[in-house]
Design an enzyme around this catalytic site. Sequence first.
Site, PDB file in Angstrom:
ATOM      1  N   GLU A 121      66.516  67.950 105.601  1.00 41.36           N
ATOM      2  CA  GLU A 121      65.330  67.109 105.384  1.00 41.36           C
ATOM      3  C   GLU A 121      64.845  66.651 106.750  1.00 41.36           C
ATOM      4  O   GLU A 121      65.407  65.728 107.344  1.00 41.36           O
ATOM      5  CB  GLU A 121      65.693  65.907 104.496  1.00 41.36           C
ATOM      6  CG  GLU A 121      66.093  66.276 103.077  1.00 41.36           C
ATOM      7  CD  GLU A 121      64.896  66.646 102.198  1.00 41.36           C
ATOM      8  OE1 GLU A 121      63.750  66.316 102.564  1.00 41.36           O
ATOM      9  OE2 GLU A 121      65.112  67.272 101.153  1.00 41.36           O
TER      10      GLU A 121
ATOM     11  N   CYS B 157      59.241  59.400 107.907  1.00 36.34           N
ATOM     12  CA  CYS B 157      59.120  60.855 108.094  1.00 36.34           C
ATOM     13  C   CYS B 157      57.802  61.412 107.563  1.00 36.34           C
ATOM     14  O   CYS B 157      57.303  62.391 108.084  1.00 36.34           O
ATOM     15  CB  CYS B 157      60.294  61.568 107.444  1.00 36.34           C
ATOM     16  SG  CYS B 157      60.481  61.161 105.703  1.00 36.34           S
TER      17      CYS B 157
HETATM   18  P1  NAD Z   1      69.411  59.932 114.013  1.00 37.93           P
HETATM   19  O1  NAD Z   1      69.350  59.835 115.502  1.00 37.93           O
HETATM   20  O2  NAD Z   1      69.956  58.791 113.232  1.00 37.93           O
HETATM   21  O3  NAD Z   1      70.209  61.262 113.687  1.00 37.93           O
HETATM   22  C1  NAD Z   1      70.448  61.663 112.351  1.00 37.93           C
HETATM   23  C2  NAD Z   1      71.924  61.909 112.156  1.00 37.93           C
HETATM   24  O4  NAD Z   1      72.336  62.989 112.980  1.00 37.93           O
HETATM   25  C3  NAD Z   1      72.788  60.699 112.544  1.00 37.93           C
HETATM   26  O5  NAD Z   1      73.705  60.448 111.491  1.00 37.93           O
HETATM   27  C4  NAD Z   1      73.446  61.127 113.824  1.00 37.93           C
HETATM   28  O6  NAD Z   1      74.743  60.589 113.969  1.00 37.93           O
HETATM   29  C5  NAD Z   1      73.514  62.630 113.700  1.00 37.93           C
HETATM   30  N1  NAD Z   1      73.489  63.282 115.010  1.00 37.93           N
HETATM   31  C6  NAD Z   1      72.701  62.959 116.067  1.00 37.93           C
HETATM   32  N2  NAD Z   1      72.932  63.803 117.091  1.00 37.93           N
HETATM   33  C7  NAD Z   1      73.890  64.677 116.688  1.00 37.93           C
HETATM   34  C8  NAD Z   1      74.546  65.796 117.293  1.00 37.93           C
HETATM   35  N3  NAD Z   1      74.271  66.170 118.546  1.00 37.93           N
HETATM   36  N4  NAD Z   1      75.453  66.458 116.559  1.00 37.93           N
HETATM   37  C9  NAD Z   1      75.740  66.084 115.305  1.00 37.93           C
HETATM   38  N5  NAD Z   1      75.147  65.029 114.681  1.00 37.93           N
HETATM   39  C10 NAD Z   1      74.243  64.336 115.346  1.00 37.93           C
HETATM   40  O7  NAD Z   1      67.980  60.181 113.391  1.00 37.93           O
HETATM   41  P2  NAD Z   1      66.758  61.015 113.954  1.00 37.93           P
HETATM   42  O8  NAD Z   1      67.096  62.459 113.970  1.00 37.93           O
HETATM   43  O9  NAD Z   1      66.185  60.380 115.165  1.00 37.93           O
HETATM   44  O10 NAD Z   1      65.763  60.757 112.735  1.00 37.93           O
HETATM   45  C11 NAD Z   1      64.400  60.847 112.900  1.00 37.93           C
HETATM   46  C12 NAD Z   1      63.927  62.224 112.448  1.00 37.93           C
HETATM   47  O11 NAD Z   1      64.295  62.435 111.103  1.00 37.93           O
HETATM   48  C13 NAD Z   1      62.432  62.381 112.494  1.00 37.93           C
HETATM   49  O12 NAD Z   1      62.121  63.673 112.918  1.00 37.93           O
HETATM   50  C14 NAD Z   1      62.035  62.185 111.039  1.00 37.93           C
HETATM   51  O13 NAD Z   1      60.804  62.774 110.705  1.00 37.93           O
HETATM   52  C15 NAD Z   1      63.174  62.815 110.330  1.00 37.93           C
HETATM   53  N6  NAD Z   1      63.322  62.268 109.003  1.00 37.93           N
HETATM   54  C16 NAD Z   1      63.163  63.090 107.941  1.00 37.93           C
HETATM   55  C17 NAD Z   1      63.252  62.573 106.661  1.00 37.93           C
HETATM   56  C18 NAD Z   1      63.096  63.417 105.444  1.00 37.93           C
HETATM   57  O14 NAD Z   1      63.411  62.937 104.362  1.00 37.93           O
HETATM   58  N7  NAD Z   1      62.621  64.647 105.553  1.00 37.93           N
HETATM   59  C19 NAD Z   1      63.526  61.224 106.479  1.00 37.93           C
HETATM   60  C20 NAD Z   1      63.700  60.427 107.611  1.00 37.93           C
HETATM   61  C21 NAD Z   1      63.603  60.957 108.866  1.00 37.93           C
END
Ligand code: NAD
Length: 467
Positions: free
Chosen positions: A220, A254
């Site tokens: 997602e 998102c």
């Molecule tokens: P985040 O930084 O919290 O990362 C998400 C998860 O990935 C965390 O649990 C984190 O611990 C893990 N993570 C981070 N780096 C990692 C790595 N190198 N290896 C393994 N795991 C790792 O969140 P984010 O990615 O900044 O979230 C924002 C993004 O998510 C935006 O692009 C947003 O559009 C998208 N998003 C999508 C939805 C959806 O439902 N489609 C919902 C919310 C956010």
Amino acid sequence: MSEPDVQTTPDASVDGIAAELRAAVTSGLTRPRHYREQQLDGLVRMLLQNVSLWEAALADDLGKSEVEAHLSEIAFTVGEAKHARRQLWRWMLPSPVPLPLALQPALGRTVAEPLGATLVIAPWNYPLQLALGPLVGALAAGNAVVLKPSEVAPATSALLARLVPAYLDPRSVRVVTGGVPETTALLEQRWDLIFYTGNSQVARIVAAAAAKHLTPTVLELGGKSPVYVHRSADLAVAADRIAWGKWLNAGQTCVAPDHIRVDREVADELVAELRRATAEQLGDPRASPDYSRIINGAHLSRLQGLLAGGTVVTGGEADADERYFAPTILTDVDEAAPVMREEIFGPILPVLPVDGVDGFIEAMRGRDKPLALYVFARDRAVARRVERETSSGALGVNVAVAHYGAKSLPFGGVGESGTGRYHGRFSFESFSHRKAVLSKPTAIDTLRVIYPPFTELRAAVTKRIMG
Ligand code: NAD
């Protein structure tokens, strides 16, 4: 506002956790409907008996107002869990399927079975809902789950780690807190499904780790969800709906409208309406209890850097101590600037003029398929063209963001914005394996016609019934 320390799960309790949870599923523990219902009831109780703790955690992490905390997190997730609880018996029923004459007499059906040990990795922007929403699907489908909340929202993550073991069966549900090292340790193990919500760079790491074990994934993701405003639109209503969807959670959504392309002749009027709508909804945003804060200092500076891509019409102010970033509208936007190349994920709204629906569709060509696309038009032919000639996870016609609340609609992306879907029944299906079952009586063996030796008669019959 301070940025609290991240709580992490000790390494030793992460080792072998997938195998341990898979054993709980294969033992049959999680399979009965009654067990799944108890878990869903536990999840609802966990939310409703601790409302003030959840509200405080969400206020700590994102400065969320009470109403927003319920609208988009607490009540939203309670609704999702109660819906699954009510519908579960129906979802678990086998689905009969019609069979071709050649296979008669026989009965065909599909049955949903649990996948096994599942891993849910959640992001920070809706740190409760995006952790517990997928958990609802996992539990309803009879799986065991490890939930990895985001370390970037430490207050909600710590509360999940504290409350989940008190309300849900620890034999089948665990919370692992922490950041990259802990998630990496989890990803090294073999899972039966990984459900990841977050950005598309980390999604590639998740997908590569999953591929090693042929583990299916639901991804997602996000991207730049565009809005097109046609000259036939009701500009006041469009502005109200776009402003709400964009300023919600200070743009850290998102499916937030990322930027607007508007017919050139009504661009100034739309900008004026957006300013009016913003003032009506938030007054002085800095003083408004209804306006959220940016998750941390790093994201705030990133947003400040994006302002260079256009002219600030309104907003632009930021306060790092408060993690405040004003609702900001940009015009004269440079298409090549970072603000138009990366997902904004904050309260900056670029408005770009375009020449009609042709111009909009042309601007979409060659771009990544977004998670959502919104069109505002009273001319239905325009909305239909956008529907036919663009691709996105979801399409909103004269509405932004609100499709997220429809349990009967699948939620998910396409291409760069993700793969797989959830919400309502779609969650149950994503966390289940649909097993095909064909069962034939033995009293008469009609299959005999396809057994060798292939006499001429059998060959003729086979060609006829299979053709
Ligand atoms: P985040 O930084 O919290 O990362 C998400 C998860 O990935 C965390 O649990 C984190 O611990 C893990 N993570 C981070 N780096 C990692 C790595 N190198 N290896 C393994 N795991 C790792 O969140 P984010 O990615 O900044 O979230 C924002 C993004 O998510 C935006 O692009 C947003 O559009 C998208 N998003 C999508 C939805 C959806 O439902 N489609 C919902 C919310 C956010």
